[in-house]
Write a protein that holds these residues in place. Structure first.
Motif, PDB file in Angstrom:
ATOM      1  N   VAL A 207      77.377  20.061 -16.235  1.00  0.00           N
ATOM      2  CA  VAL A 207      77.728  18.947 -17.124  1.00  0.00           C
ATOM      3  C   VAL A 207      78.501  17.903 -16.325  1.00  0.00           C
ATOM      4  O   VAL A 207      79.315  18.275 -15.458  1.00  0.00           O
ATOM      5  N   ASP A 208      78.258  16.651 -16.618  1.00  0.00           N
ATOM      6  CA  ASP A 208      79.023  15.475 -16.181  1.00  0.00           C
ATOM      7  C   ASP A 208      78.073  14.350 -15.811  1.00  0.00           C
ATOM      8  O   ASP A 208      78.222  13.247 -16.320  1.00  0.00           O
ATOM      9  N   GLY A 209      77.142  14.638 -14.875  1.00  0.00           N
ATOM     10  CA  GLY A 209      76.253  13.568 -14.444  1.00  0.00           C
ATOM     11  C   GLY A 209      76.672  12.945 -13.134  1.00  0.00           C
ATOM     12  O   GLY A 209      76.466  11.753 -12.909  1.00  0.00           O
ATOM     13  N   THR A 210      77.295  13.740 -12.281  1.00  0.00           N
ATOM     14  CA  THR A 210      77.604  13.276 -10.930  1.00  0.00           C
ATOM     15  C   THR A 210      76.282  12.880 -10.272  1.00  0.00           C
ATOM     16  O   THR A 210      75.333  13.676 -10.265  1.00  0.00           O
ATOM     17  N   PRO A 211      76.163  11.633  -9.741  1.00  0.00           N
ATOM     18  CA  PRO A 211      74.864  11.137  -9.284  1.00  0.00           C
ATOM     19  C   PRO A 211      74.151  12.077  -8.322  1.00  0.00           C
ATOM     20  O   PRO A 211      72.929  12.256  -8.430  1.00  0.00           O
ATOM     21  N   GLU A 212      74.873  12.717  -7.418  1.00  0.00           N
ATOM     22  CA  GLU A 212      74.226  13.613  -6.447  1.00  0.00           C
ATOM     23  C   GLU A 212      73.549  14.782  -7.172  1.00  0.00           C
ATOM     24  O   GLU A 212      72.499  15.253  -6.760  1.00  0.00           O
ATOM     25  N   TYR A 213      74.172  15.262  -8.248  1.00  0.00           N
ATOM     26  CA  TYR A 213      73.586  16.397  -8.956  1.00  0.00           C
ATOM     27  C   TYR A 213      72.409  15.959  -9.825  1.00  0.00           C
ATOM     28  O   TYR A 213      71.386  16.653  -9.879  1.00  0.00           O
ATOM     29  N   VAL A 214      72.532  14.801 -10.476  1.00  0.00           N
ATOM     30  CA  VAL A 214      71.410  14.304 -11.283  1.00  0.00           C
ATOM     31  C   VAL A 214      70.199  14.104 -10.372  1.00  0.00           C
ATOM     32  O   VAL A 214      69.063  14.407 -10.740  1.00  0.00           O
ATOM     33  N   ALA A 215      70.450  13.636  -9.142  1.00  0.00           N
ATOM     34  CA  ALA A 215      69.354  13.428  -8.194  1.00  0.00           C
ATOM     35  C   ALA A 215      68.681  14.754  -7.854  1.00  0.00           C
ATOM     36  O   ALA A 215      67.462  14.815  -7.687  1.00  0.00           O
TER      37      ALA A 215
ATOM     38  N   PRO B 295      61.858  17.387  -7.665  1.00  0.00           N
ATOM     39  CA  PRO B 295      61.032  18.551  -8.052  1.00  0.00           C
ATOM     40  C   PRO B 295      61.160  19.723  -7.073  1.00  0.00           C
ATOM     41  O   PRO B 295      60.853  20.857  -7.426  1.00  0.00           O
ATOM     42  N   ASN B 296      61.640  19.431  -5.861  1.00  0.00           N
ATOM     43  CA  ASN B 296      61.768  20.519  -4.881  1.00  0.00           C
ATOM     44  C   ASN B 296      63.135  21.188  -4.892  1.00  0.00           C
ATOM     45  O   ASN B 296      63.371  22.137  -4.136  1.00  0.00           O
ATOM     46  N   ALA B 297      64.070  20.679  -5.723  1.00  0.00           N
ATOM     47  CA  ALA B 297      65.422  21.257  -5.747  1.00  0.00           C
ATOM     48  C   ALA B 297      65.559  22.186  -6.960  1.00  0.00           C
ATOM     49  O   ALA B 297      65.030  21.879  -8.030  1.00  0.00           O
ATOM     50  N   PRO B 298      66.247  23.311  -6.804  1.00  0.00           N
ATOM     51  CA  PRO B 298      66.354  24.272  -7.916  1.00  0.00           C
ATOM     52  C   PRO B 298      67.474  23.930  -8.892  1.00  0.00           C
ATOM     53  O   PRO B 298      68.329  24.766  -9.172  1.00  0.00           O
ATOM     54  N   ALA B 299      67.498  22.690  -9.384  1.00  0.00           N
ATOM     55  CA  ALA B 299      68.497  22.295 -10.373  1.00  0.00           C
ATOM     56  C   ALA B 299      67.786  22.111 -11.699  1.00  0.00           C
ATOM     57  O   ALA B 299      66.826  21.334 -11.777  1.00  0.00           O
ATOM     58  N   GLY B 300      68.235  22.827 -12.741  1.00  0.00           N
ATOM     59  CA  GLY B 300      67.504  22.865 -14.002  1.00  0.00           C
ATOM     60  C   GLY B 300      67.789  21.704 -14.929  1.00  0.00           C
ATOM     61  O   GLY B 300      66.882  21.005 -15.369  1.00  0.00           O
ATOM     62  N   ALA B 301      69.072  21.482 -15.224  1.00  0.00           N
ATOM     63  CA  ALA B 301      69.412  20.410 -16.164  1.00  0.00           C
ATOM     64  C   ALA B 301      70.888  20.068 -16.049  1.00  0.00           C
ATOM     65  O   ALA B 301      71.696  20.875 -15.581  1.00  0.00           O
ATOM     66  N   VAL B 302      71.212  18.848 -16.475  1.00  0.00           N
ATOM     67  CA  VAL B 302      72.610  18.426 -16.479  1.00  0.00           C
ATOM     68  C   VAL B 302      72.849  17.559 -17.709  1.00  0.00           C
ATOM     69  O   VAL B 302      72.031  16.709 -18.042  1.00  0.00           O
ATOM     70  N   ALA B 303      73.947  17.828 -18.400  1.00  0.00           N
ATOM     71  CA  ALA B 303      74.331  16.964 -19.507  1.00  0.00           C
ATOM     72  C   ALA B 303      75.091  15.788 -18.905  1.00  0.00           C
ATOM     73  O   ALA B 303      76.162  15.953 -18.338  1.00  0.00           O
ATOM     74  N   VAL B 304      74.492  14.605 -19.015  1.00  0.00           N
ATOM     75  CA  VAL B 304      75.058  13.423 -18.363  1.00  0.00           C
ATOM     76  C   VAL B 304      76.020  12.740 -19.331  1.00  0.00           C
ATOM     77  O   VAL B 304      75.617  12.255 -20.389  1.00  0.00           O
TER      78      VAL B 304
END
Lengths: 340, 337
Positions: free
Chosen positions: A269-277, A282-291
């Motif tokens: 949660v938060d929406g830090t730009p690096e994490y949203v990116a 599609p190649n990064a294993p990040a599922g979702a973020v509450a921005v």
């Protein structure tokens, strides 16, 4: 509560947003900049002013994306409304945070806005301010000593993020949680919402012991912790890593990338730009973020303060909408909130 | 172990600083430092009506109390171990020691244990870490810089295990007492506690046989040994005192914050800064209890004054850095080339 009731109450909570926060636009699908400009125009129409007022903007720290955005927005908004801002950044040092609140009691600004902080540390200071008849407003601090708290609707975003996780996992699997968040109420709510959702998905198992994030050096530390966790849980034994904010999962995702693991997804949660990116990649294993919209949350706090001075009655909480960015819509969300 | 007479100790302690007289500038430095401190107080006083109020000044003393009590411990270590930056006395574990003690106290209090148990536990934990340092440095012969770096990591680990790295609320009689105000003047108890602690430390370090021997050991270990002092015991003792200060700092910290805090590492650099900045307040440019106290208060005053004048607190860190450089530069003047 069965699942249907749960969803109904989530909807009700969502519907309550507009009522609770007159300053906030129904701006889920809008660009933050546009929403903000409109809200600013609305503030001007309402004749809000802080002319001649000195407002202390006290923040627990400014090194994270959320903090610095909310802090800077408050200072900008106070100045835009004609007031003088006293900017106080405790740099995540509790002694400094308590000291700056203590000094404010004697300094007597016209109001204080406290952004974040563990409740046991900040609340005595907020109480002393209230007893000195200095109005206290907060961002992400739930305290009976504050007139109004501006925050995301952590109930709703916590449940949405949890449901996304459950959906991505197909309702079963092993997940690891970062849970060193005691005293930080918004984070506690997100964890409670995750647990509330998971209650109805008994095939999702939380591995023990929980991961415990630290501040500072959060990314480096979570990278190390997750690297160790991955050797303990080889491919197929771990499915997701969740944190109530996104800096620990930023480190976790980097650890997954470094280990070449694509079987585990991260959620935050938060929406830090690096994490949203990373969520958008599609190649990064990040599922979702509450921005979240920290800029709008900060401005809402200041506008609420101006409303208070104008004699309006305020709700105890102003909810600012958050947007869930998942692997399908993250690029779109990045555009909406002005990150690309 | 033979004790030195006061005169003898003074003679030995004075020996390494004989160059102080060679530079007129260095001799004037303490006066200049006091004047500068006074001038800054004056500027703050003229700019903010709030600044000179006794309530505000004592609040600054209370706010500086945690940093100051740790710096007192480091001062004793530097006096007893010598001022050489690499091989001299230093205790990098002090801040972590505070975090460990506060966590132990808070966890015991949370479990319903009385202050009667929790207070000695925090102090004993501090003393134990001090004993660990003393063992590593005196018995194993490790460099203090490295030994205390190791014990710092150890203390951080213990703190994280004990507190699970969370902020633990403390609502005990000790918290209410230390976090409260005296009934007579309404001034913070922590301010009085710091002034009293400093007074006791000053009396012991500068006016007792113990202190004079300690200065002799740090100033010129060879001469102290020749005079019959067991220098290893004195060095070990200085780390025990430092460990005690870590425990005392832990109690001050829970008294001030009303909770254990996960951010004790933040104190490390300010503690070193206060101790070495404090040397400019002494005639021989050596660490002294009074100098350290003044330096810690100076850092507290800067933070307070800047807030009252609405100057960004980021400047405090910058000014601290500039002052440190200035002190290092000027104190090096007294050393022979």
């Amino acid at each position: 509560m069965d699942r249907r009731t749960f969803f109904r109450s989530s909807l009700l909570a969502g519907a309550g947003l507009g009522l609770a926060a007159p300053a906030v636009l129904p701006g889920l699908a809008r660009a933050q900049g546009a929403a903000d400009a409109e809200a600013a125009a609305e503030a001007a129409r309402a004749g809000l002013s802080l002319a001649g007022k000195t407002i202390a903007i006290s923040a627990v720290g400014t090194e994270h994306f959320f903090d610095i955005k909310a802090y800077q927005a408050q200072i900008d908004e106070v100045e835009r409304l004609g007031g003088t801002a006293i900017g106080l950044d405790a740099q995540r040092n509790d002694q400094k945070l308590v000291s700056q609140l203590q000094t404010l009691v004697g300094q007597k600004p016209d109001a204080v806005i406290q952004t974040l902080g563990a409740l046991p540390i900040v609340d005595p200071g907020l109480k002393a301010l209230r007893e000195a008849d200095i109005p206290v407003f907060t961002v992400d601090v739930v305290s009976e000593n504050a007139i109004n708290n501006s925050t995301s609707d952590n109930f709703s975003l916590g449940a949405q993020l949890a449901l996304q996780l459950v959906s991505d996992l197909g309702g079963k699997g092993n997940i690891a949680l970062f849970t060193a968040i005691e005293g930080v109420v918004p984070c506690e709510i997100r964890l409670e919402q995750l647990r509330a959702v998971l209650k109805y998905y008994p095939e999702i198992n939380i591995i023990q012991p929980d991961l415990r994030e630290i501040i500072p050096n959060t990314i480096q530390d979570s990278f190390q912790k997750v690297t160790a966790l991955l050797s303990q849980y080889p491919e197929g034994k771990l499915d997701a890593i969740w944190a109530s904010w996104d800096i620990p999962v930023l480190g976790a995702t980097q650890a997954l990338l470094a280990a070449g693991r694509k079987d585990v997804l991260t959620y935050g949660v938060d929406g830090t730009p690096e994490y949203v990116a990373l969520v958008a990649d599609p190649n990064a294993p990040a599922g979702a973020v509450a921005v979240q919209q920290p800029d709008l949350i900060g401005r809402t706090a200041v506008r609420n303060l101006a409303r208070y001075f104008a004699g309006e009655t305020l709700p105890s909480t102003s909810f600012v909408p958050a947007i869930l960015a998942n692997r399908q819509n993250a690029t779109e969300v990045q555009k909406q909130v002005g990150q690309i | 172990m033979a004790d030195l007479t006061a005169e003898g100790a003074d003679h030995i302690a004075a020996k390494p600083t004989r160059h102080a007289g060679q530079s007129g500038f260095a001799a004037l430095l303490p006066l200049a430092a006091l004047l500068a401190f006074g001038l800054i107080l004056l500027v703050f006083a003229l700019s903010s009506a709030q600044f000179l109020r006794p309530g505000n000044l004592f609040q600054v003393i209370a706010q500086s109390s945690i940093l100051a009590v740790l710096a007192l411990g480091l001062t004793v270590v530097v006096i007893g171990g010598g001022e050489n930056t690499l091989s001299g006395g230093i205790d990098l574990s002090l801040a972590a020691n505070l975090g460990m003690g506060a966590a132990i106290y808070a966890v015991l209090a949370q479990a319903g244990q009385p202050d009667l148990l929790a207070i000695p536990a925090a102090i004993l934990a501090g003393l134990a870490l001090g004993a660990f340092n003393a063992f590593a440095i005196v018995v194993l012969g490790m460099l203090p810089l490295l030994a205390t770096l190791g014990s710092m990591t150890l203390a951080v680990g213990i703190e994280q295990v004990v507190s699970r790295n969370t902020t633990i609320l403390v609502a005990t009689p000790l918290r209410r007492f230390l976090g409260g105000h005296d009934p007579l003047f309404g001034l913070p108890i922590l301010a009085w506690a710091l002034l009293l602690t400093s007074l006791i430390f000053a009396l012991i370090v500068h006016y007792s046989r113990f202190g004079l021997n300690l200065q002799a050991v740090g100033g010129n270990p060879a001469a102290a040994r020749a005079a019959g002092l067991n220098t290893r015991a004195w060095t070990a003792g200085s780390y025990l005192v430092s460990g005690f200060c870590g425990g005392l700092g832990a109690l001050f910290s829970v008294g001030f914050l009303g909770a254990s805090s996960t951010g004790s590492a933040e104190y490390l650099l300010p503690v070193i800064a206060a101790t070495f900045l404090g040397t400019v307040f002494s005639r021989r440019l050596s660490p002294t209890i009074g100098g350290t106290l003044l330096a810690a208060l100076f850092l507290g005053v800067l933070a307070n004054g800047f807030q009252l004048l609405n100057i960004s607190s980021y400047w405090v860190a910058g000014i601290q850095g500039v002052l440190m450089l200035a002190v290092v530069a000027t104190t090096s003047l007294r050393r022979p080339l």
